[in-house]
Design an enzyme around this catalytic site. Structure first.
Site, PDB file in Angstrom:
ATOM      1  N   HIS A 101       0.858  -1.186   0.000  1.00 56.29           N
ATOM      2  CA  HIS A 101       0.000   0.000   0.000  1.00 56.29           C
ATOM      3  C   HIS A 101       0.891   1.231   0.000  1.00 56.29           C
ATOM      4  O   HIS A 101       2.036   1.192   0.442  1.00 56.29           O
ATOM      5  CB  HIS A 101      -0.965   0.015   1.190  1.00 56.29           C
ATOM      6  CG  HIS A 101      -0.315  -0.062   2.528  1.00 56.29           C
ATOM      7  ND1 HIS A 101       0.260  -1.225   3.018  1.00 56.29           N
ATOM      8  CD2 HIS A 101      -0.137   0.872   3.492  1.00 56.29           C
ATOM      9  CE1 HIS A 101       0.749  -0.997   4.226  1.00 56.29           C
ATOM     10  NE2 HIS A 101       0.541   0.277   4.538  1.00 56.29           N
ATOM     11  N   HIS A 103       0.956   5.332   1.052  1.00 54.68           N
ATOM     12  CA  HIS A 103       0.319   6.401   1.825  1.00 54.68           C
ATOM     13  C   HIS A 103       0.343   7.697   1.023  1.00 54.68           C
ATOM     14  O   HIS A 103       1.389   8.089   0.499  1.00 54.68           O
ATOM     15  CB  HIS A 103       1.075   6.643   3.137  1.00 54.68           C
ATOM     16  CG  HIS A 103       1.015   5.501   4.086  1.00 54.68           C
ATOM     17  ND1 HIS A 103       0.162   5.476   5.162  1.00 54.68           N
ATOM     18  CD2 HIS A 103       1.711   4.339   4.130  1.00 54.68           C
ATOM     19  CE1 HIS A 103       0.334   4.352   5.824  1.00 54.68           C
ATOM     20  NE2 HIS A 103       1.274   3.636   5.212  1.00 54.68           N
TER      21      HIS A 103
END
Length: 136
Positions: A101, A103
């Site tokens: 992932h 940010h």
């Protein structure tokens, strides 16, 4: 491929609710439930890859394109003064969920958030030694 014990796989599958701000056939972008700043979001591929090392190159390119698209939109809509894009790989680097992932962290003047590292002071000899290790 979904991993049964992965919180992001469960979010992608709709088993855990999320505040989704963008979704297409390959990615979901959600607001972080523990945000560093207002609008802190996560780009999550729908396919499970543990980290950047596992991410296929074509998916990595798509992540960067989506990050730029979201950064521009979020800056415009939220009125942020800057932006951090952060991606951690491995526990030592601060990765707490083993599903790749990225940010997206809008920054605001005087937001009080500190994302930094302590700069070292290597000698030129140290730099040359590290360079030699990497390029050989």
């Amino acid at each position: 491929m979904k991993q049964d014990n992965c919180i992001f796989c469960k979010i992608i599958a709709g088993e855990i609710p999320s505040s989704t701000i963008y979704e297409d056939e390959k990615f979901k972008v959600i607001l972080d439930v523990g945000p560093a700043t207002k609008g802190h979001a996560l780009i999550i591929p729908k396919e499970h890859y543990a980290d950047f090392y596992e991410l296929p190159e074509n998916v990595a390119v798509e992540v960067i394109k989506l990050a730029k698209k979201m950064m521009v939109r979020m800056t415009e809509k939220l009125g942020s003064d800057g932006f951090n894009i952060v991606q951690n790989n491995g526990e030592a680097a601060g990765q707490t969920v083993r599903h790749f992932h990225m940010h997206l962290i809008p920054r605001y003047k005087d937001d009080g958030e500190i994302l930094k590292y302590i700069a070292g002071e290597p000698s030129q000899e140290d730099l040359e030694q590290i360079k030699k290790i990497i390029i050989e």
